[in-house]
Write a protein that holds these residues in place. Structure first.
Motif, mmCIF file in Angstrom:
data_model
loop_
_atom_site.group_PDB
_atom_site.id
_atom_site.type_symbol
_atom_site.label_atom_id
_atom_site.label_comp_id
_atom_site.label_asym_id
_atom_site.label_seq_id
_atom_site.Cartn_x
_atom_site.Cartn_y
_atom_site.Cartn_z
ATOM 1 N N LEU A 73 -10.362 -6.732 5.666
ATOM 2 C CA LEU A 73 -9.132 -7.407 5.243
ATOM 3 C C LEU A 73 -8.594 -6.786 3.955
ATOM 4 O O LEU A 73 -7.377 -6.630 3.782
ATOM 5 C CB LEU A 73 -9.387 -8.901 5.051
ATOM 6 C CG LEU A 73 -9.735 -9.696 6.310
ATOM 7 C CD1 LEU A 73 -10.051 -11.145 5.959
ATOM 8 C CD2 LEU A 73 -8.587 -9.635 7.308
ATOM 9 N N GLY A 74 -9.496 -6.436 3.039
ATOM 10 C CA GLY A 74 -9.066 -5.797 1.800
ATOM 11 C C GLY A 74 -8.451 -4.434 2.048
ATOM 12 O O GLY A 74 -7.419 -4.087 1.459
ATOM 13 N N LEU A 75 -9.076 -3.656 2.945
ATOM 14 C CA LEU A 75 -8.534 -2.345 3.282
ATOM 15 C C LEU A 75 -7.174 -2.478 3.955
ATOM 16 O O LEU A 75 -6.258 -1.699 3.685
ATOM 17 C CB LEU A 75 -9.506 -1.610 4.203
ATOM 18 C CG LEU A 75 -10.789 -1.081 3.563
ATOM 19 C CD1 LEU A 75 -11.735 -0.562 4.627
ATOM 20 C CD2 LEU A 75 -10.482 0.019 2.553
ATOM 21 N N ARG A 76 -7.044 -3.463 4.841
ATOM 22 C CA ARG A 76 -5.762 -3.677 5.511
ATOM 23 C C ARG A 76 -4.668 -3.966 4.492
ATOM 24 O O ARG A 76 -3.569 -3.386 4.551
ATOM 25 C CB ARG A 76 -5.859 -4.845 6.492
ATOM 26 C CG ARG A 76 -4.526 -5.193 7.146
ATOM 27 C CD ARG A 76 -4.580 -6.472 7.950
ATOM 28 N NE ARG A 76 -4.795 -7.661 7.119
ATOM 29 C CZ ARG A 76 -4.739 -8.906 7.583
ATOM 30 N NH1 ARG A 76 -4.493 -9.124 8.864
ATOM 31 N NH2 ARG A 76 -4.945 -9.927 6.778
ATOM 32 N N ALA A 77 -4.941 -4.869 3.539
ATOM 33 C CA ALA A 77 -3.944 -5.236 2.535
ATOM 34 C C ALA A 77 -3.563 -4.036 1.681
ATOM 35 O O ALA A 77 -2.373 -3.793 1.416
ATOM 36 C CB ALA A 77 -4.479 -6.376 1.668
ATOM 37 N N ALA A 78 -4.570 -3.270 1.258
ATOM 38 C CA ALA A 78 -4.293 -2.104 0.417
ATOM 39 C C ALA A 78 -3.509 -1.049 1.171
ATOM 40 O O ALA A 78 -2.568 -0.445 0.637
ATOM 41 C CB ALA A 78 -5.610 -1.525 -0.100
ATOM 42 N N ALA A 79 -3.875 -0.824 2.438
ATOM 43 C CA ALA A 79 -3.176 0.183 3.252
ATOM 44 C C ALA A 79 -1.725 -0.215 3.486
ATOM 45 O O ALA A 79 -0.817 0.616 3.363
ATOM 46 C CB ALA A 79 -3.898 0.359 4.588
ATOM 47 N N ASN A 80 -1.494 -1.479 3.804
ATOM 48 C CA ASN A 80 -0.126 -1.941 4.021
ATOM 49 C C ASN A 80 0.718 -1.798 2.764
ATOM 50 O O ASN A 80 1.902 -1.431 2.825
ATOM 51 C CB ASN A 80 -0.132 -3.400 4.489
ATOM 52 C CG ASN A 80 -0.603 -3.551 5.926
ATOM 53 O OD1 ASN A 80 -0.581 -2.595 6.690
ATOM 54 N ND2 ASN A 80 -1.036 -4.739 6.300
ATOM 55 N N GLU A 81 0.107 -2.082 1.627
ATOM 56 C CA GLU A 81 0.838 -1.968 0.362
ATOM 57 C C GLU A 81 1.228 -0.517 0.083
ATOM 58 O O GLU A 81 2.354 -0.226 -0.332
ATOM 59 C CB GLU A 81 -0.028 -2.502 -0.775
ATOM 60 C CG GLU A 81 0.679 -2.502 -2.129
ATOM 61 C CD GLU A 81 -0.174 -3.107 -3.236
ATOM 62 O OE1 GLU A 81 0.176 -2.916 -4.417
ATOM 63 O OE2 GLU A 81 -1.191 -3.757 -2.922
ATOM 64 N N GLU A 82 0.291 0.405 0.341
ATOM 65 C CA GLU A 82 0.574 1.822 0.121
ATOM 66 C C GLU A 82 1.697 2.300 1.031
ATOM 67 O O GLU A 82 2.616 3.012 0.597
ATOM 68 C CB GLU A 82 -0.686 2.648 0.377
ATOM 69 C CG GLU A 82 -1.821 2.415 -0.598
ATOM 70 C CD GLU A 82 -1.567 3.037 -1.974
ATOM 71 O OE1 GLU A 82 -0.487 3.639 -2.164
ATOM 72 O OE2 GLU A 82 -2.440 2.912 -2.835
ATOM 73 N N VAL A 83 1.641 1.910 2.308
ATOM 74 C CA VAL A 83 2.655 2.348 3.269
ATOM 75 C C VAL A 83 4.020 1.782 2.912
ATOM 76 O O VAL A 83 5.050 2.463 3.016
ATOM 77 C CB VAL A 83 2.241 1.942 4.699
ATOM 78 C CG1 VAL A 83 3.400 2.118 5.674
ATOM 79 C CG2 VAL A 83 1.047 2.767 5.161
ATOM 80 N N GLN A 84 4.058 0.528 2.482
ATOM 81 C CA GLN A 84 5.322 -0.084 2.092
ATOM 82 C C GLN A 84 5.926 0.622 0.879
ATOM 83 O O GLN A 84 7.142 0.823 0.806
ATOM 84 C CB GLN A 84 5.117 -1.564 1.800
ATOM 85 C CG GLN A 84 4.872 -2.409 3.048
ATOM 86 C CD GLN A 84 4.567 -3.856 2.725
ATOM 87 O OE1 GLN A 84 4.594 -4.268 1.562
ATOM 88 N NE2 GLN A 84 4.240 -4.642 3.742
ATOM 89 N N GLU A 85 5.084 1.023 -0.061
ATOM 90 C CA GLU A 85 5.583 1.732 -1.238
ATOM 91 C C GLU A 85 6.146 3.103 -0.857
ATOM 92 O O GLU A 85 7.151 3.547 -1.414
ATOM 93 C CB GLU A 85 4.463 1.896 -2.262
ATOM 94 C CG GLU A 85 4.088 0.611 -2.994
ATOM 95 C CD GLU A 85 3.042 0.845 -4.077
ATOM 96 O OE1 GLU A 85 2.684 2.026 -4.299
ATOM 97 O OE2 GLU A 85 2.604 -0.141 -4.697
#
Length: 237
Positions: A73-85
């Motif tokens: 779940l932590g990796l998912r949140a971090a990955a989504n944040e990076e992609v959105q940026e």
């Protein structure tokens, strides 16, 4: 300077991921589905993290005592944040990696959520897991396409098709321009001398406009234009 015999860390990681996939297939064929899933999941996780790392993006170290689900779940949140940026500049690799982490997190949440001990509840959970497993499988398929270079090949194919389309449009545009000029000159000639035959009109137009088009082709155009009433019919002497 690294020695010539030093191994590329990425190559070692790729080899490990491939080994995990092979072990997953073996376990599946032997009916050890839990082991098969665990190895497939680990290979996908390692690959997603590696793809982010190759793009210069790294995740924070795992917190001690963090459960596997919490880590995912932590990796998912971090990955989504990076992609959105990154927005539109995000590469196919990062989009697929983030999509895999998202699909895996959704599957694991459904897998580990308690289910009531009733036939209806079990049936609903089975349907949910089946659908989310399909999404996870689709993301693994996209990841495989990235690994095999299919995305690059498709992009190259689309570029080549667009190049050929533009080339065809250019040729058709040139043909249309030639036909338009030919028709205009044919109308002028026939207007002055309506007794000219189709071949005569074609020959004169070809000479006047210095066209590379053959007499046979031009004659066919003139014949068609007369049938379609763009040009008046030949007057007999």
């Amino acid at each position: 300077m690294a020695s010539e015999n030093s191994a590329d860390p990425n190559e070692a990681d790729v080899a490990r991921e491939e080994r995990l996939r092979e072990e997953s297939v073996t376990a599946f064929l032997e009916g050890r589905f839990d082991a098969s899933f665990n190895r497939m999941q680990q290979a996908g996780l390692d690959e997603a993290i590696r793809w982010f790392r190759e793009e210069g993006l790294t995740f924070a170290k795992v917190i001690p005592n963090m459960t596997p689900l919490e880590m995912i779940l932590g990796l998912r949140a971090a990955a989504n944040e990076e992609v959105q940026e990154l927005g539109d500049t995000a590469s196919d690799k990062l989009l697929v990696a983030a999509g895999y982490l998202q699909a895996l997190a959704e599957f694991r949440l459904a897998l580990e959520r308690p289910v009531a001990a009733s036939l209806e509840a079990v049936a609903m959970r089975t349907a949910e897991l089946s659908m989310k497993a399909m999404v996870l499988g689709e993301m693994e398929g996209l990841a495989k396409a990235i690994r095999l270079g299919w995305f690059d090949k498709m992009a190259a194919f689309e570029r080549d098709r667009e190049r050929r389309r533009l080339g065809a449009e250019k040729v058709n545009s040139q043909k249309a321009t030639v036909r338009g000029s030919t028709l205009a000159e044919a109308m002028r000639l026939v207007g002055k001398n309506p007794t000219l035959s189709n071949e005569d009109v074609a020959s004169k137009v070809r000479d006047i406009l210095s066209l590379p088009t053959t007499i046979k082709t031009l004659t066919g155009w003139v014949r068609d234009w007369r049938k379609e009433d763009f040009l008046p019919p030949q007057k007999k002497v």
